[in-house]
Design a protein around this motif. Structure first.
Motif, short mmCIF file in Angstrom:
data_model
loop_
_atom_site.label_atom_id
_atom_site.label_comp_id
_atom_site.label_asym_id
_atom_site.label_seq_id
_atom_site.Cartn_x
_atom_site.Cartn_y
_atom_site.Cartn_z
N THR A 9 0.84 -1.20 0.00
CA THR A 9 0.00 0.00 0.00
C THR A 9 0.88 1.24 0.00
O THR A 9 1.75 1.40 0.86
N VAL A 10 0.64 2.10 -0.99
CA VAL A 10 1.33 3.39 -1.08
C VAL A 10 0.32 4.48 -0.77
O VAL A 10 -0.74 4.57 -1.40
N LEU A 11 0.66 5.31 0.19
CA LEU A 11 -0.18 6.45 0.57
C LEU A 11 0.44 7.71 -0.02
O LEU A 11 1.58 8.05 0.30
N LEU A 12 -0.28 8.37 -0.92
CA LEU A 12 0.22 9.61 -1.53
C LEU A 12 -0.52 10.79 -0.91
O LEU A 12 -1.72 10.96 -1.13
N ILE A 13 0.21 11.58 -0.15
CA ILE A 13 -0.36 12.77 0.49
C ILE A 13 -0.08 13.98 -0.41
O ILE A 13 1.04 14.17 -0.87
N GLY A 14 -1.12 14.76 -0.67
CA GLY A 14 -0.96 15.89 -1.58
C GLY A 14 -1.21 15.50 -3.02
O GLY A 14 -0.55 16.00 -3.94
N SER A 15 -2.18 14.61 -3.23
CA SER A 15 -2.41 14.06 -4.57
C SER A 15 -3.05 15.06 -5.52
O SER A 15 -3.15 14.80 -6.72
N GLY A 16 -3.45 16.23 -5.00
CA GLY A 16 -4.07 17.23 -5.87
C GLY A 16 -3.11 18.28 -6.40
O GLY A 16 -3.50 19.12 -7.21
N GLY A 17 -1.86 18.27 -5.94
CA GLY A 17 -0.89 19.27 -6.35
C GLY A 17 -0.20 18.90 -7.66
O GLY A 17 -0.55 17.91 -8.31
N GLN A 18 0.80 19.70 -8.04
CA GLN A 18 1.50 19.45 -9.31
C GLN A 18 2.19 18.09 -9.33
O GLN A 18 1.92 17.25 -10.19
N LEU A 19 3.08 17.88 -8.36
CA LEU A 19 3.80 16.61 -8.30
C LEU A 19 2.85 15.47 -7.96
O LEU A 19 2.92 14.38 -8.54
N GLY A 20 1.95 15.72 -7.01
CA GLY A 20 1.00 14.69 -6.60
C GLY A 20 0.15 14.20 -7.76
O GLY A 20 -0.10 13.00 -7.91
N SER A 21 -0.27 15.12 -8.61
CA SER A 21 -1.10 14.75 -9.77
C SER A 21 -0.32 13.88 -10.76
O SER A 21 -0.85 12.92 -11.31
N GLU A 22 0.97 14.24 -10.97
CA GLU A 22 1.81 13.44 -11.87
C GLU A 22 2.07 12.05 -11.27
O GLU A 22 2.06 11.04 -11.97
N LEU A 23 2.29 12.00 -9.96
CA LEU A 23 2.52 10.72 -9.29
C LEU A 23 1.27 9.85 -9.32
O LEU A 23 1.35 8.63 -9.50
N LYS A 24 0.14 10.50 -9.17
CA LYS A 24 -1.13 9.76 -9.19
C LYS A 24 -1.29 9.02 -10.51
O LYS A 24 -1.69 7.85 -10.54
N VAL A 25 -0.97 9.69 -11.62
CA VAL A 25 -1.06 9.06 -12.94
C VAL A 25 -0.16 7.82 -13.01
O VAL A 25 -0.58 6.74 -13.46
N LEU A 26 1.10 7.97 -12.54
CA LEU A 26 2.04 6.85 -12.59
C LEU A 26 1.58 5.68 -11.72
O LEU A 26 1.66 4.51 -12.13
N LEU A 27 1.09 6.00 -10.52
CA LEU A 27 0.68 4.94 -9.60
C LEU A 27 -0.60 4.26 -10.06
O LEU A 27 -0.76 3.05 -9.90
N GLU A 28 -1.49 5.03 -10.66
CA GLU A 28 -2.74 4.43 -11.18
C GLU A 28 -2.45 3.46 -12.32
O GLU A 28 -3.18 2.49 -12.52
N ASN A 29 -1.37 3.73 -13.06
CA ASN A 29 -1.01 2.87 -14.18
C ASN A 29 -0.10 1.70 -13.78
O ASN A 29 0.35 0.94 -14.63
N SER A 30 0.17 1.58 -12.49
CA SER A 30 1.02 0.49 -12.00
C SER A 30 0.17 -0.52 -11.23
O SER A 30 -0.62 -0.14 -10.37
N ASN A 31 0.34 -1.80 -11.54
CA ASN A 31 -0.39 -2.82 -10.78
C ASN A 31 0.47 -3.39 -9.65
O ASN A 31 0.14 -4.40 -9.06
N ARG A 32 1.57 -2.68 -9.37
CA ARG A 32 2.50 -3.15 -8.34
C ARG A 32 2.02 -2.77 -6.93
O ARG A 32 2.40 -3.41 -5.96
N TYR A 33 1.22 -1.71 -6.86
CA TYR A 33 0.81 -1.18 -5.55
C TYR A 33 -0.70 -1.05 -5.43
O TYR A 33 -1.41 -0.92 -6.42
N HIS A 34 -1.13 -1.08 -4.18
CA HIS A 34 -2.47 -0.59 -3.86
C HIS A 34 -2.27 0.86 -3.45
O HIS A 34 -1.67 1.13 -2.41
N SER A 35 -2.70 1.79 -4.26
CA SER A 35 -2.41 3.21 -4.03
C SER A 35 -3.62 3.93 -3.45
O SER A 35 -4.76 3.75 -3.92
N VAL A 36 -3.36 4.73 -2.44
CA VAL A 36 -4.39 5.54 -1.80
C VAL A 36 -4.00 7.00 -1.96
O VAL A 36 -2.89 7.40 -1.61
#
Length: 294
Positions: A9-36
């Protein structure tokens, strides 16, 4: 059939910001993690006493903190709020991660330095922030180092992307509205395409080895804000006239460091990454202009 290897489980805090939004895209496209993904509504960082219990509910193996109070001028009048988000909340996250034994990676800034240097800033250089934003981020770094010796801190600079508010998007708007603009030419730094930094963060959490400490990341090369604006203008063939001016001609509530170039040797060697030149990353970002995200 039960999953023999449950996803971390990866917890991404600040998912609405510039970096957070880019990270969200990468994590959503990865089946390696359960992303929150936690934005400021799901995890209000100013409610400091609630943070550890809220994090515990997710039982994460990784926490990435891409959240910050980044309104640099406004912070001069809102020290308490900036300090809550950039320092006290980060301290709570670091304490939780240490206690729970989960990996913690937090993003910091070139603004922890005073800008009085003639060579790129190294990780071990003493901090000396000259505005409230920088001071609260430096306090956040100190809290992480004290509470969680296993954490990774990445300082970055001049971040831009199609998400959120940033210099590149501001220039694109002003170029289409104005015939002439004055741009500061005595502040030097390195732009950072948030998508590039997001890929580095994911590369680190994907890796077999976790090496704690402070690291610097920005795109390669250095330039002034004026030169950056000129590059944006040239790439998209705007006709707006740009005039270089000194910082003194453009006073702001918060002082800005004059020299923000970061030495990236440590992150390149430790994690085996190659960093794109700023020109290449700017071209890549602007090439996506026809399908702007927000």
């Amino acid at each position: 059939m039960m999953d023999q290897h449950p996803r971390a489980t990866v917890l991404l805090i600040g998912s609405g910001g510039q970096l957070g939004s880019e990270l969200k895209v990468l994590l959503e496209n990865s089946n390696r993690y359960h992303s929150v993904f936690l934005d400021r509504q799901l995890l209000p960082l100013d409610e400091v006493d609630q943070i550890q219990s809220r994090l515990a509910a997710y039982e994460p193996q990784y926490i990435i903190n891409a959240a910050a109070y980044t309104a640099v001028d406004k912070a001069e009048e809102e020290y308490q709020t900036a300090n809550l988000v950039n320092h006290l909340a980060v301290k709570e996250i670091a304490m939780y991660a240490e206690r729970a034994g989960c990996h913690f990676l937090s993003i910091s800034t070139d603004y922890v330095f005073d800008g009085q240097n003639s060579r790129p800033w190294r990780e071990e250089d003493p901090v000396g922030p000259i505005n409230v934003y920088g001071k609260t981020k430096a306090l956040g770094e100190m809290a992480i180092l004290q509470e969680n010796p296993n954490a990774i801190i990445i300082r970055t600079s001049w971040v831009y992307s199609w998400y959120g508010n940033n210099f590149v998007k501001t220039m694109l708007r002003l170029f289409s509205e104005k015939e002439e603009l004055s741009i500061v030419d005595d502040q030097l730094g390195s732009p950072t395409y948030a998508k590039d930094l997001a890929e580095v963060v994911k590369h680190i959490i994907d890796g077999e080895t976790w090496v704690p400490g402070i690291y610097h990341y920005a795109n390669e090369g250095q330039l002034s804000w004026y030169e950056f604006a000129m590059a944006i203008k040239k790439e998209l063939e705007f006709t707006c006239l740009l005039k270089p001016v000194s910082s003194d001609a453009y006073p702001t509530a918060a002082s800005r460091p004059k020299f923000s170039v970061l030495d990236k040797s440590k992150i390149k060697v430790t994690f085996g990454i190659q960093i794109p030149q700023w020109e290449a990353s700017l071209k890549e970002m602007l090439a996506e202009r026809n399908h702007e995200k927000r």
